[in-house]
Write a protein that holds these residues in place. Structure first.
Motif, PDB file in Angstrom:
ATOM      1  N   ARG A 143       0.856  -1.362   0.030  1.00 17.97           N
ATOM      2  CA  ARG A 143       0.042  -0.045  -0.167  1.00 17.97           C
ATOM      3  C   ARG A 143       0.990   1.440  -0.104  1.00 17.97           C
ATOM      4  O   ARG A 143       0.632   2.186  -0.686  1.00 17.97           O
ATOM      5  CB  ARG A 143      -0.965  -0.101   1.028  1.00 17.97           C
ATOM      6  N   THR A 144       1.710   1.104   0.768  1.00 20.80           N
ATOM      7  CA  THR A 144       2.803   2.422   0.832  1.00 20.80           C
ATOM      8  C   THR A 144       4.030   2.380  -0.156  1.00 20.80           C
ATOM      9  O   THR A 144       4.557   3.241  -0.510  1.00 20.80           O
ATOM     10  CB  THR A 144       3.224   2.560   2.187  1.00 20.80           C
ATOM     11  N   SER A 145       4.567   1.011  -0.287  1.00 21.81           N
ATOM     12  CA  SER A 145       5.838   1.128  -1.202  1.00 21.81           C
ATOM     13  C   SER A 145       5.577   0.596  -2.738  1.00 21.81           C
ATOM     14  O   SER A 145       6.221   1.078  -3.460  1.00 21.81           O
ATOM     15  CB  SER A 145       6.666  -0.154  -0.669  1.00 21.81           C
ATOM     16  N   GLY A 146       4.335   0.401  -2.941  1.00 15.61           N
ATOM     17  CA  GLY A 146       3.864   0.068  -4.289  1.00 15.61           C
ATOM     18  C   GLY A 146       4.757  -0.817  -5.064  1.00 15.61           C
ATOM     19  O   GLY A 146       5.134  -1.809  -4.450  1.00 15.61           O
ATOM     20  N   LEU A 147       5.360  -0.436  -6.147  1.00 13.20           N
ATOM     21  CA  LEU A 147       6.178  -1.386  -6.878  1.00 13.20           C
ATOM     22  C   LEU A 147       7.455  -1.572  -6.459  1.00 13.20           C
ATOM     23  O   LEU A 147       8.167  -2.712  -6.680  1.00 13.20           O
ATOM     24  CB  LEU A 147       6.239  -0.973  -8.368  1.00 13.20           C
ATOM     25  N   ASP A 148       7.936  -0.926  -5.594  1.00  6.69           N
ATOM     26  CA  ASP A 148       8.948  -0.921  -4.848  1.00  6.69           C
ATOM     27  C   ASP A 148       9.080  -1.903  -3.552  1.00  6.69           C
ATOM     28  O   ASP A 148       9.940  -2.046  -2.907  1.00  6.69           O
ATOM     29  CB  ASP A 148       9.825   0.295  -4.592  1.00  6.69           C
ATOM     30  N   PHE A 149       7.865  -2.426  -3.354  1.00  2.59           N
ATOM     31  CA  PHE A 149       7.557  -3.300  -2.272  1.00  2.59           C
ATOM     32  C   PHE A 149       8.499  -4.240  -2.071  1.00  2.59           C
ATOM     33  O   PHE A 149       9.464  -4.213  -0.856  1.00  2.59           O
ATOM     34  CB  PHE A 149       6.322  -3.724  -2.157  1.00  2.59           C
ATOM     35  N   LEU A 150       9.097  -4.882  -3.021  1.00  2.59           N
ATOM     36  CA  LEU A 150       9.939  -6.241  -2.861  1.00  2.59           C
ATOM     37  C   LEU A 150      11.393  -5.790  -2.495  1.00  2.59           C
ATOM     38  O   LEU A 150      12.293  -5.973  -1.869  1.00  2.59           O
ATOM     39  CB  LEU A 150      10.038  -6.788  -4.295  1.00  2.59           C
ATOM     40  N   ARG A 151      11.635  -4.589  -3.325  1.00  3.46           N
ATOM     41  CA  ARG A 151      12.984  -3.689  -2.920  1.00  3.46           C
ATOM     42  C   ARG A 151      13.297  -3.222  -1.502  1.00  3.46           C
ATOM     43  O   ARG A 151      14.268  -3.652  -0.715  1.00  3.46           O
ATOM     44  CB  ARG A 151      13.452  -2.658  -4.122  1.00  3.46           C
ATOM     45  N   HIS A 152      12.099  -2.814  -1.128  1.00  2.93           N
ATOM     46  CA  HIS A 152      12.170  -2.568   0.245  1.00  2.93           C
ATOM     47  C   HIS A 152      12.487  -3.547   1.106  1.00  2.93           C
ATOM     48  O   HIS A 152      13.044  -3.394   2.140  1.00  2.93           O
ATOM     49  CB  HIS A 152      10.913  -1.508   0.588  1.00  2.93           C
ATOM     50  N   GLU A 153      11.561  -4.302   0.934  1.00  2.00           N
ATOM     51  CA  GLU A 153      11.630  -5.559   2.062  1.00  2.00           C
ATOM     52  C   GLU A 153      13.144  -6.311   1.733  1.00  2.00           C
ATOM     53  O   GLU A 153      13.618  -6.897   2.960  1.00  2.00           O
ATOM     54  CB  GLU A 153      10.457  -6.534   1.726  1.00  2.00           C
TER      55      GLU A 153
END
Length: 234
Positions: A143-153
């Motif tokens: 919801r907050t990271s969008g398409l960068d969710f995987l990179r953030h995790e």
């Protein structure tokens, strides 16, 4: 890193790193020969993520829908994942000692440190603090990271790994057309190959061939020349 990009169907035998961040690094194969990048698109990244078992199906479905709706931003997000991956490879190989003397290794790792720090800070900016039992952790959401969710995790996971990296158990596979990284979790701590089923068996085959050739004077092609050592990783 200059590499060619080729499609690849990920299977469980591609996850030998012992840690999520290390397995990300290993989505490039043959690093010690002619590197091949297996992430040929954002959908392939999602396939890899699903195989790891670390991400929920609901999150991956949400990412797939976002990527279908915004293919351009999805490819840009994949490029950022690649930047993190290469920074981790640079940093981890320097720490393991593959870059030579300590001073040279430290210099080689500088760029990797800078990139990993940038990605980690980006992830922290989107994260919230949660409790997993009695253990606090940083949690990111699609919801907050969008398409960068995987990179953030992955950046958060990489930071946790680097904080407690067991250097005495961190390895670079010496197999031809490999160069994968892995954490040796064997009891004796003597694991040499990323996998005995691939690089280990190929090495045994080459040793057996060389012994036979020395004994018979045969000039037949070696197993490596015939491609047996490269079957999985081409």
């Amino acid at each position: 890193m200059a590499s060619s990009i080729r499609p690849h169907t990920f299977t469980a035998r591609d996850l030998v790193g012992g840690h999520l961040a290390v397995d990300l690094v290993n989505t490039v194969t043959a690093r010690n020969a002619e590197p091949v990048d297996w992430l040929d698109g954002y959908p392939r990244l999602l396939e890899w993520a699903a195989l790891t078992g670390h991400f929920s199906p609901a999150d991956l479905t949400a990412l797939r829908e976002l990527a279908d709706a915004e293919p351009g931003p999805a490819e840009a997000a994949l490029d950022r994942i690649r930047e993190l991956r290469e920074a981790l490879h640079e940093l981890l190989t320097a720490l393991i000692g593959q870059e030579g003397p300590a001073a040279a290794g430290a210099a080689a790792a500088t760029g990797g440190v800078t990139q990993v720090e940038r990605d980690w800070k980006d992830a922290v900016a989107q994260a919230r603090l949660t409790l997993n039992g009695t253990t606090p952790r940083l949690h990111v959401e699609v919801r907050t990271s969008g398409l960068d969710f995987l990179r953030h995790e992955l950046a958060l996971q990489a930071f946790d790994l680097l904080r407690a990296l067991p250097l005495e158990r961190a390895r670079v596979c010496p197999g031809p057309r490999c160069g994968w990284l892995f954490l040796d979790s064997s009891r004796g701590g003597r694991r040499r190959w990323c996998s005995m089923a691939t690089c280990g068996n190929s090495a045994k085959g080459r040793t057996h061939y060389e012994r036979n050739r020395a004994g018979t004077g045969s000039s037949a092609d070696s197993p490596t020349e015939r491609g047996s050592g490269a079957r999985r990783r081409c």
